[in-house]
Design a protein around this motif. Structure first.
Motif, PDB file in Angstrom:
ATOM      1  N   TYR A   1       0.822  -1.216   0.000  1.00 46.49           N
ATOM      2  CA  TYR A   1       0.000   0.000   0.000  1.00 46.49           C
ATOM      3  C   TYR A   1       0.854   1.263   0.000  1.00 46.49           C
ATOM      4  O   TYR A   1       0.454   2.283  -0.547  1.00 46.49           O
TER       5      TYR A   1
ATOM      6  N   TYR B   1      -6.908   4.297  -3.998  1.00 49.31           N
ATOM      7  CA  TYR B   1      -5.479   4.109  -4.287  1.00 49.31           C
ATOM      8  C   TYR B   1      -5.027   4.712  -5.616  1.00 49.31           C
ATOM      9  O   TYR B   1      -3.868   5.046  -5.786  1.00 49.31           O
TER      10      TYR B   1
ATOM     11  N   ASP C   1       4.781   0.594   9.414  1.00 48.88           N
ATOM     12  CA  ASP C   1       4.351   0.459   8.013  1.00 48.88           C
ATOM     13  C   ASP C   1       3.418  -0.740   7.871  1.00 48.88           C
ATOM     14  O   ASP C   1       2.380  -0.662   7.215  1.00 48.88           O
TER      15      ASP C   1
ATOM     16  N   VAL D   1      -0.113  -0.555   9.610  1.00 48.60           N
ATOM     17  CA  VAL D   1      -1.005   0.344   8.871  1.00 48.60           C
ATOM     18  C   VAL D   1      -1.341  -0.285   7.512  1.00 48.60           C
ATOM     19  O   VAL D   1      -2.480  -0.276   7.075  1.00 48.60           O
ATOM     20  N   ASP D   2      -0.327  -0.865   6.893  1.00 47.68           N
ATOM     21  CA  ASP D   2      -0.517  -1.496   5.583  1.00 47.68           C
ATOM     22  C   ASP D   2      -1.486  -2.681   5.671  1.00 47.68           C
ATOM     23  O   ASP D   2      -2.321  -2.891   4.794  1.00 47.68           O
TER      24      ASP D   2
ATOM     25  N   ALA E   1      -3.956  -2.949   7.416  1.00 48.89           N
ATOM     26  CA  ALA E   1      -5.328  -2.455   7.479  1.00 48.89           C
ATOM     27  C   ALA E   1      -5.740  -1.809   6.158  1.00 48.89           C
ATOM     28  O   ALA E   1      -6.824  -1.230   6.059  1.00 48.89           O
ATOM     29  N   GLY E   2      -4.876  -1.896   5.162  1.00 46.74           N
ATOM     30  CA  GLY E   2      -5.218  -1.385   3.838  1.00 46.74           C
ATOM     31  C   GLY E   2      -5.171   0.124   3.731  1.00 46.74           C
ATOM     32  O   GLY E   2      -5.783   0.715   2.852  1.00 46.74           O
ATOM     33  N   ILE E   3      -4.456   0.757   4.635  1.00 50.03           N
ATOM     34  CA  ILE E   3      -4.360   2.221   4.573  1.00 50.03           C
ATOM     35  C   ILE E   3      -2.892   2.632   4.597  1.00 50.03           C
ATOM     36  O   ILE E   3      -2.026   1.821   4.898  1.00 50.03           O
ATOM     37  N   ALA E   4      -2.626   3.850   4.288  1.00 50.02           N
ATOM     38  CA  ALA E   4      -1.239   4.328   4.350  1.00 50.02           C
ATOM     39  C   ALA E   4      -1.259   5.754   4.907  1.00 50.02           C
ATOM     40  O   ALA E   4      -0.754   6.674   4.293  1.00 50.02           O
ATOM     41  N   ASP E   5      -1.880   5.885   6.059  1.00 43.07           N
ATOM     42  CA  ASP E   5      -2.021   7.200   6.673  1.00 43.07           C
ATOM     43  C   ASP E   5      -0.732   7.550   7.430  1.00 43.07           C
ATOM     44  O   ASP E   5      -0.407   6.924   8.439  1.00 43.07           O
TER      45      ASP E   5
ATOM     46  N   GLU F   1      -1.125   8.191  11.313  1.00 46.56           N
ATOM     47  CA  GLU F   1      -1.322   7.002  12.147  1.00 46.56           C
ATOM     48  C   GLU F   1      -0.016   6.216  12.255  1.00 46.56           C
ATOM     49  O   GLU F   1       0.323   5.683  13.305  1.00 46.56           O
ATOM     50  N   LYS F   2       0.713   6.205  11.144  1.00 44.34           N
ATOM     51  CA  LYS F   2       1.988   5.487  11.124  1.00 44.34           C
ATOM     52  C   LYS F   2       2.972   6.138  12.100  1.00 44.34           C
ATOM     53  O   LYS F   2       3.619   5.458  12.901  1.00 44.34           O
TER      54      LYS F   2
END
Lengths: 533, 315
Positions: A415, A453, B36, B39-40, B42-46, B49-50
């Motif tokens: 991601y 995405y 990384d 967060v990854d 969970a399918g997100i790349a915020d 939050e990271k």
């Protein structure tokens, strides 16, 4: 006298007949299930994988839930859970729940409306600074219309919405929307959570097992039937299947049995009950529209025209997968467009050769040919279920002069890479927690979403997403949803390859499980499951 | 001998210190960290939050400080907190060590108990049908990956006996545990036994051509006495060396065997920890493995003295 006796006998027989199913369930027993991998945590709100929802949903309750006895999750089939009833304000912007009283958390503390407020405050970033109940939230976008949660009493809570949103109740009914305890902390919720659900967590040993036991104080009297559920984490799929065949497990992990494996399992365990169902996970193509060469809409269109979905389906699913656009197609899908409409979309027609000829013409206009192909890399997660369709895509791209190479990406940075736009074409899988247009469109296609995405931006589509979201008339809303699906297909926004179908198997002694047909993330409460041993 | 031992222990400490730096640096060179990945997953790349998670876990601190904290903790017996389970690392690692230790010892036992006698028999009966058969079997042991062999054993067990020898429940006693670990130990030990058998055979053949063996025979010593008292003892030196190396190598073999037989041991746990970049778990486990390897090497060197009286470790 004789007629009275006959009447009494008839009444008794009728009563027995009606009551028979209620008496049939047996109490007790431990259900043994294999788990495919190590769940990242036990905190459902923080994760986005079936690996967490399937074992831990039984620990919690929602306010409302999709009727577990129904196969299709639909807005008409939502039943009370911790809420006894609910009502909307006349302007449809306030959703008030009357809550059950006397419900207790697994640690004995009473459940109240404050817990509901705490949970959703944490989800919308309104929680107290000191609260660490939820440290990451992959479904922020679900609650972007939720402005506040107010508590009127211990048994009444109101969700204040920015505008009417009929999907809001469906989102609350999903397996991804449990109520957390206000007094719990994030670390505990990730390792040994407490809930109000039918099962308590005894132990969650990483890489080893998850043990749940019956909650004797469960508010739903007579449930659950099982004494315990024992999940064994078995990362090797062959071992999992052999374990099921040998009777070591009563059930396979959800959707773990592929079609080629199914015949093996049935051959070795003839009495296994196996059910194929759509998972509402679709394979789709990510196209980086912000960078050359796919910043050209014609090139994106050519790529879409090269796809032969039937071949993907035949190779990967032995023809069992479903063809659909962004939404899961009917009959399992509640919102997907009808077949005839679907076939009119680019990339969905039956005459593949005609499509490809058109694709080649576009490519030739752009200066590509058999001798001068466009060279690209197809990035994907380095996991078999991602790699397999990527390899087929690479083969199909050759038909329109695209010479692609597989670029397998370590799953831990997938991601990140996508977010950085460090790719040209990617093969992706998208699972939907609820078969609902709001969850799908807001998560994946709205310009404001951080899970969009491909950074697809179309103000017209954004406006349509907002419009359908607020539309209360289901039929009118469906038409807008189909219009969005059509525009997404025309724009080549994450072209869908197919909607996956997979099998789950269990022993004939396991009864009472109803697999939900339009989302793998719902229906895992296990409170109606029992063992006939 | 005394000062040799002191020098040796110092060298062992230095090796472990070097290992600690190497593993610490190498882990951080691998792309992505736990923040990384969490967060990854969970399918997100915020990034916010990271950063929050990274700060919580101390990953935002300078590398030197992180290293110092780890080593300082190690010297006090504090292994730190596992990132994924958020529990003390010792609580995660400790219950898994005995399982893998028992499996390794049993595998080693299988390797030696099969490898040495069959190697001797093969050498003594050189160029007979028995020798050829044993050599073919040993060749298959070297060629079959333990992962594949393990799966075959499981499939055969399900097919013929309707049961599967995997570790799904904690064994209730010593005998049950031995029963559970015996098959995976045999699978993982098969390769080592083949290696030990071939080495014992060639070493025995070499020794049996020596003058002192001929002398023993000419003096009328029995075959058993010549083979076992004179030849085997001298042929064992290289075998002991390879057993030492194999003991370390078996840990690698355990990764696949623990996965196939679903054994909750250290090796499978280590792979999972690497996948999650769970630094405290990986660092401490690799250090533990390094310690075991260094210790086994030391014990092998000590064993030379007992096997060959000519070997002396001078001060």
């Amino acid at each position: 006298m004789r007629s009275r006796v006959a009447f009494a006998a008839g009444t008794l027989a009728a009563f027995m007949l009606v009551a028979a199913p209620a008496f049939a369930q047996k109490q007790g027993g431990t259900l043994k299930i294999s788990h495919r991998d190590n769940p990242p945590s036990a905190s459902i709100h923080e994760e986005a994988t079936i690996s967490v929802v399937q074992p831990f949903m039984a620990v919690f309750n929602n306010l409302v839930v999709f009727d577990p006895s129904e196969k299709i999750n639909s807005p008409d089939k939502i039943v009370p859970d911790l809420a006894e009833s609910w009502s909307y304000s006349p302007d449809q912007t306030k959703l008030t729940f009357k809550l059950r009283s006397g419900v207790k958390w697994h640690d004995g503390k009473p459940f109240s409306a404050k817990d509901v407020k705490c949970t959703w405050d944490a989800l919308i970033g309104k929680a107290d600074e000191k609260s660490d109940l939820i440290r990451k939230n992959p479904r922020k976008v679900w609650y972007s219309n939720l402005k506040d949660v107010t508590v009127a009493s211990d048994t009444e809570v109101t969700f204040v919405l920015g505008r009417p949103q009929p999907s809001f109740l469906s989102m609350l009914a999903a397996g991804y929307s449990p109520v957390y305890a206000c007094h719990a902390n994030g670390r505990d919720m990730r390792s040994k959570p407490i809930g109000t659900g039918p099962f308590k967590v005894v132990d969650f040993k990483r890489n080893e097992s998850i043990k749940l036991v019956r909650n004797p104080d469960y508010w739903k009297k007579g449930r659950p039937y099982l004494d315990a559920i024992d999940w064994k984490i078995v990362p090797n799929r062959s071992t999992r299947m052999l374990g099921f065949v040998a009777g070591e497990f009563d059930m396979t992990f959800d959707s773990d049995v592929t079609f080629p494996m199914l015949s093996d399992v049935k051959a070795q365990k003839a009495d296994a009950v196996c059910e194929a169902r759509p998972t509402n996970v679709n394979a789709n193509i990510l196209i980086n529209r912000d960078a050359a060469p796919f910043d050209k809409p014609e090139l994106r269109r050519a790529l879409v025209l090269s796809i032969d979905q039937k071949t993907f389906n035949d190779i990967l699913f032995q023809g069992h997968a479903l063809m659909g656009a962004a939404m899961l197609p009917p009959p399992a899908g509640v919102w997907g467009m009808p077949k005839e409409m679907l076939e009119s979309l680019p990339g969905f027609g039956t005459d593949i050769e005609k499509n490809r000829a058109e694709g080649r013409k576009i490519m030739e206009k752009l200066g590509y040919s058999k001798d001068k192909p466009l060279k690209i890399k197809v990035a994907t997660r380095n996991i078999a279920i991602y790699r397999d369709p990527a390899v087929i895509l690479i083969d199909q791209l050759k038909s329109i002069y695209i010479d692609a190479e597989l670029d397998p990406i370590d799953t831990t940075v997938w991601y990140n890479k996508i977010q950085r736009k460090d790719y040209s074409v990617g093969m992706n899988l998208t699972g939907l927690g609820v078969d609902d247009p709001d969850t799908n469109f807001y998560e994946n296609f709205h310009s404001a979403s951080d899970r969009n995405y491909t950074a697809y931006k179309n103000p017209e589509v954004d406006a349509l997403i907002e419009k359908q979201s607020a539309e209360l008339d289901r039929d009118k809303r469906k038409k807008i949803v189909w219009e969005i699906e059509k525009k997404l297909a025309e724009d080549g926004a994450r072209p869908v390859i197919n909607h996956n179908v997979a099998n789950t198997c269990w022993t004939p002694q396991m009864k009472g499980l109803v697999l939900q047909q339009n989302s793998i993330y719902n229906g895992w409460r296990f409170e109606d499951v029992w063992l006939d041993r | 001998m005394g000062s040799y031992l002191v020098r040796r222990f110092l060298l062992m400490a230095l090796t472990l210190f070097g290992m600690s730096i190497l593993i610490f640096v190498m882990l951080r060179l691998v792309p992505g960290d736990i923040a990384d990945i969490l967060v990854d997953a969970a399918g997100i790349a915020d990034p916010k939050e990271k950063a929050k998670i990274a700060k919580e876990l101390g990953l935002d601190r300078p590398i030197i400080e992180q290293y110092g904290k780890w080593i300082g903790g190690l010297t006090r017996g504090d292994l730190g907190f596992a990132y994924v389970s958020e529990r003390p690392a010792i609580e995660e690692i400790a219950p898994r060590i005995p399982i893998s230790a028992k499996l390794t010892l049993m595998a080693l036992f299988f390797s030696v108990i099969l490898g040495v006698p069959f190697g001797v028999i093969s050498a003594v009966r050189q160029n007979t049908t028995l020798d050829y058969s044993l050599r073919v079997i040993s060749l298959s042991g070297l060629s079959l990956p333990s992962f594949w062999l393990g799966l075959l054993v499981l499939m055969a067990s399900v097919h013929w006996f309707g049961t599967i020898p995997i570790y799904t429940n904690e064994p209730r006693g010593f005998l049950q545990e031995v029963g559970l670990l015996a098959i995976p130990a045999a699978v993982v030990g098969f390769r080592s036994s083949a290696l030990i058998m071939r080495l014992t055979r060639s070493s025995m053949l070499e020794v049996m051509r020596q003058d002192y063996i001929r002398t023993a025979r000419s003096k009328g010593a029995s075959n058993t006495s010549v083979n076992y008292d004179h030849a085997l003892r001298n042929a064992l030196l290289p075998v002991v060396t390879i057993i030492g190396i194999e003991a370390a190598f078996l840990v690698g073999g355990l990764i696949v065997t623990e996965t196939v037989f679903n054994i909750p041991g250290v090796a499978r746990f280590l792979v999972e920890a690497i996948r999650w970049r769970d630094y405290p778990i990986v660092q401490n486990l690799v250090m533990l493995i390094a310690f075991v390897v260094v210790t086994v090497n030391f014990l092998v060197d000590m064993a030379y003295m007992f096997l060959d009286p000519r070997i002396k470790y001078a001060d």
